[in-house]
Design a protein around this motif. Structure first.
Motif, mmCIF file in Angstrom:
data_model
loop_
_atom_site.group_PDB
_atom_site.id
_atom_site.type_symbol
_atom_site.label_atom_id
_atom_site.label_comp_id
_atom_site.label_asym_id
_atom_site.label_seq_id
_atom_site.Cartn_x
_atom_site.Cartn_y
_atom_site.Cartn_z
ATOM 1 N N PRO A 1 46.841 25.076 26.908
ATOM 2 C CA PRO A 1 45.916 24.647 27.834
ATOM 3 C C PRO A 1 46.182 25.070 29.145
ATOM 4 O O PRO A 1 47.278 25.559 29.653
ATOM 5 N N VAL A 2 45.070 25.235 30.094
ATOM 6 C CA VAL A 2 45.036 25.675 31.306
ATOM 7 C C VAL A 2 44.692 24.381 32.178
ATOM 8 O O VAL A 2 44.002 23.614 31.938
ATOM 9 N N ILE A 3 45.857 24.284 33.053
ATOM 10 C CA ILE A 3 45.672 23.098 33.931
ATOM 11 C C ILE A 3 45.040 23.387 35.451
ATOM 12 O O ILE A 3 45.599 24.455 35.736
ATOM 13 N N GLN A 4 43.945 22.563 35.792
ATOM 14 C CA GLN A 4 43.615 22.834 36.961
ATOM 15 C C GLN A 4 43.755 21.510 38.068
ATOM 16 O O GLN A 4 43.153 20.689 37.539
ATOM 17 N N ILE A 5 44.320 21.851 39.089
ATOM 18 C CA ILE A 5 44.678 20.603 39.865
ATOM 19 C C ILE A 5 43.843 20.963 41.441
ATOM 20 O O ILE A 5 44.257 21.937 41.658
ATOM 21 N N PRO A 6 42.869 20.332 41.958
ATOM 22 C CA PRO A 6 42.526 20.448 43.180
ATOM 23 C C PRO A 6 43.431 20.487 44.031
ATOM 24 O O PRO A 6 44.350 19.656 44.337
ATOM 25 N N ASN A 7 43.537 21.386 44.998
ATOM 26 C CA ASN A 7 44.368 21.550 46.097
ATOM 27 C C ASN A 7 44.373 20.228 47.072
ATOM 28 O O ASN A 7 45.589 19.919 47.563
ATOM 29 N N ASP A 8 43.107 19.567 47.233
ATOM 30 C CA ASP A 8 43.348 18.469 48.139
ATOM 31 C C ASP A 8 43.640 17.158 47.558
ATOM 32 O O ASP A 8 43.671 16.067 47.974
ATOM 33 N N LEU A 9 44.140 17.283 46.315
ATOM 34 C CA LEU A 9 44.744 15.940 45.619
ATOM 35 C C LEU A 9 46.080 15.712 46.209
ATOM 36 O O LEU A 9 46.937 16.314 45.980
ATOM 37 N N PRO A 10 46.117 14.414 46.544
ATOM 38 C CA PRO A 10 47.412 14.112 47.317
ATOM 39 C C PRO A 10 48.248 13.735 46.349
ATOM 40 O O PRO A 10 48.389 12.656 45.540
ATOM 41 N N LEU A 11 49.686 14.387 46.187
ATOM 42 C CA LEU A 11 50.679 14.118 45.033
ATOM 43 C C LEU A 11 51.954 14.078 45.634
ATOM 44 O O LEU A 11 52.966 13.258 45.374
ATOM 45 N N LEU B 1 52.168 19.734 29.793
ATOM 46 C CA LEU B 1 51.906 20.767 30.995
ATOM 47 C C LEU B 1 51.320 20.327 32.196
ATOM 48 O O LEU B 1 51.642 20.641 33.323
ATOM 49 N N LEU B 2 50.462 19.151 32.018
ATOM 50 C CA LEU B 2 50.074 18.536 33.077
ATOM 51 C C LEU B 2 51.052 17.854 34.013
ATOM 52 O O LEU B 2 51.106 17.825 35.296
ATOM 53 N N CYS B 3 52.094 17.171 33.245
ATOM 54 C CA CYS B 3 53.101 16.440 33.978
ATOM 55 C C CYS B 3 54.030 17.435 34.639
ATOM 56 O O CYS B 3 54.456 17.093 35.925
ATOM 57 N N GLU B 4 54.249 18.472 34.234
ATOM 58 C CA GLU B 4 55.305 19.638 34.672
ATOM 59 C C GLU B 4 54.461 20.044 36.034
ATOM 60 O O GLU B 4 54.914 20.210 37.136
ATOM 61 N N ALA B 5 53.383 20.252 36.038
ATOM 62 C CA ALA B 5 52.176 20.819 37.099
ATOM 63 C C ALA B 5 52.220 19.630 38.191
ATOM 64 O O ALA B 5 52.180 19.816 39.248
ATOM 65 N N ILE B 6 52.178 18.475 37.878
ATOM 66 C CA ILE B 6 52.111 17.344 38.706
ATOM 67 C C ILE B 6 53.654 17.284 39.627
ATOM 68 O O ILE B 6 53.808 17.023 40.739
ATOM 69 N N GLN B 7 54.697 17.187 38.603
ATOM 70 C CA GLN B 7 56.044 17.081 38.978
ATOM 71 C C GLN B 7 56.455 18.232 40.069
ATOM 72 O O GLN B 7 56.971 17.841 40.996
ATOM 73 N N ALA B 8 56.005 19.340 39.826
ATOM 74 C CA ALA B 8 56.124 20.199 40.755
ATOM 75 C C ALA B 8 55.539 19.968 42.064
ATOM 76 O O ALA B 8 56.046 20.674 43.082
#
Ligand code: IMP
Ligand code: MG
Length: 192
Positions: free
Chosen positions: A83-93, A113-120
């Motif tokens: 899967p390809v994960i796309q997270i908007p740059n302006d999403l406050p994380l 994969l999504l959790c890894e991208a968010i944890q990053a």
């Protein structure tokens, strides 16, 4: 109206009332776990949209709402690769309490994969809420904190969930049997 068509057979699994009750219960549990304010709710497009809309209204608290995209399935009942994960740059994380809302946890690859991208992006906390957990199909170590319904291996559609972009707008949840002799050797669209 019978929403089944052609060689695709739908069978009612959860009614609107059953879904509404379960979503209300989930929202109460999520609210009780806190935080009372400042939650960043991350919906996974497109399948979680209907569930998320109901969950948010049942949650009755101010949240920051954002969406991510995890693409993998295309017009198939089986995953077609990483899967390809796309997270908007302006999403406050960064430093935030995050609640991921997804339709289905299946093998767990997308969510891992999504959790890894968010944890990053160094959030304060990450919790996962899924409408449907197919725990027995899991291939990756990921666990949902909040689960609407547990299923074995049925392929489900409706209430936002699709098969090749069909059936998302059905207000109930159905199991889908595909009888296509050219594509399937049996009736199970999602074989183990
Ligand atoms: P995973 O990466 O194998 O966990 O797949 C999760 C994703 O596959 C979900 O977000 C759905 O988009 C899709 N998916 C898995 N099972 C079903 C199903 O029964 N109906 C519709 N989509 C499904
Ligand atoms: Mg999905």
């Amino acid at each position: 109206m019978n929403p089944s068509s052609g060689s695709q057979q739908l069978t009612l699994l959860y009614s609107r009332t059953q879904i509404r009750r379960r979503v209300t219960e989930l929202a109460k549990t999520i609210a009780a776990d806190g935080p009372g304010r400042g939650l960043v709710v991350v919906g996974v497009l497109n399948g979680a949209v209907v569930f998320l809309a109901d969950l948010l209204r049942a949650l009755r608290q101010d949240v920051h709402l954002g969406f991510v995209r995890v693409s993998s399935y295309g017009a198939s009942a089986e995953s077609s690769g990483a899967p390809v994960i796309q997270i908007p740059n302006d999403l406050p994380l960064v430093g935030e309490d995050v609640l991921i809302v997804e339709d289905i946890l299946d093998t767990g690859l997308s969510m891992t994969l999504l959790c890894e991208a968010i944890q990053a992006r160094s959030p304060a906390s990450v919790r996962i809420c899924v409408l449907i957990d197919k725990r027995q199909r899991r291939l990756y170590r990921v666990k949902a904190d909040y689960v609407g319904f547990e299923l074995l291996s049925d392929f489900v559609v409706g209430y936002g969930m699709d098969y090749a972009e069909r059936y998302r707008s059905l207000p109930e949840i159905f199991t889908l049997d595909i009888e296509d002799p050219e594509c399937e050797s049996d009736d199970d669209p999602n074989p183990d």
